[in-house]
Design an enzyme around this catalytic site. Sequence first.
Site, PDB file in Angstrom:
ATOM      1  N   CYS A 120      65.849  53.977  30.094  1.00  0.00           N
ATOM      2  CA  CYS A 120      64.540  53.984  29.425  1.00  0.00           C
ATOM      3  C   CYS A 120      63.393  54.472  30.290  1.00  0.00           C
ATOM      4  O   CYS A 120      62.281  54.630  29.793  1.00  0.00           O
ATOM      5  CB  CYS A 120      64.220  52.592  28.882  1.00  0.00           C
ATOM      6  SG  CYS A 120      63.874  51.364  30.161  1.00  0.00           S
ATOM      7  N   CYS A 140      64.713  53.222  35.611  1.00  0.00           N
ATOM      8  CA  CYS A 140      65.898  52.917  34.809  1.00  0.00           C
ATOM      9  C   CYS A 140      66.433  54.222  34.221  1.00  0.00           C
ATOM     10  O   CYS A 140      65.683  54.999  33.631  1.00  0.00           O
ATOM     11  CB  CYS A 140      65.535  51.943  33.697  1.00  0.00           C
ATOM     12  SG  CYS A 140      66.909  51.590  32.584  1.00  0.00           S
ATOM     13  N   CYS A 193      70.881  44.783  45.258  1.00  0.00           N
ATOM     14  CA  CYS A 193      71.961  45.752  45.454  1.00  0.00           C
ATOM     15  C   CYS A 193      72.210  46.449  44.118  1.00  0.00           C
ATOM     16  O   CYS A 193      72.810  45.882  43.211  1.00  0.00           O
ATOM     17  CB  CYS A 193      73.205  45.011  45.948  1.00  0.00           C
ATOM     18  SG  CYS A 193      74.549  46.091  46.440  1.00  0.00           S
ATOM     19  N   CYS A 224      65.237  47.616  28.390  1.00  0.00           N
ATOM     20  CA  CYS A 224      66.364  48.107  27.584  1.00  0.00           C
ATOM     21  C   CYS A 224      67.670  47.361  27.851  1.00  0.00           C
ATOM     22  O   CYS A 224      68.696  47.701  27.281  1.00  0.00           O
ATOM     23  CB  CYS A 224      66.571  49.607  27.803  1.00  0.00           C
ATOM     24  SG  CYS A 224      67.231  50.001  29.440  1.00  0.00           S
TER      25      CYS A 224
END
Length: 169
Positions: free
Chosen positions: A88, A85, A157, A137
């Site tokens: 985070c 991510c 996707c 997050c």
Amino acid sequence: MKWWNGVWVLLAAASIASAPAAPAKIMIYPAKKRGIVIVVIVVKSDAEWEMIMTREEFRVARRAGTELVFTGEYWNIHATGIYRCVCCGTDLFSSDAKFESGTGWPSFTAPIAKENIADRSDASLLMDRTEIRCARCDAHLGHVFDDGPKPTGLRYCMNSAALKFDPLK
């Protein structure tokens, strides 16, 4: 005397009620640890996110935007590693699950662990879709569709702008 005790009890209850709550926590699965860990949910204001993200990362991950097709950094990458991510750092997808979907966005058959993502209904753009978000997050990552290859039949996707690639060394 009883009245003062009652006042004291009320004051104590009020101070307990106004004490800051412990940070919320969730379980995630870090790829390298190979087991569930408990982590604090990441919560920041928009101003805090904007200070640590590029304009495009913020637009996509925090405002549920979509990057233009075939423009993202990772749609055509074939290296081995982990996609995390952008907000985070939670491990989201492994290059082992990445495949060429022909859509122009990085596509995966499955997340590293279901604990690391959250899904919710998305009826925007006059379509019924399932949006995928980071469980830690709440960053918008992309959408999942049921037109992927075996073994899952799913196509996660994702937007490159919502991911950071960590190549295996």
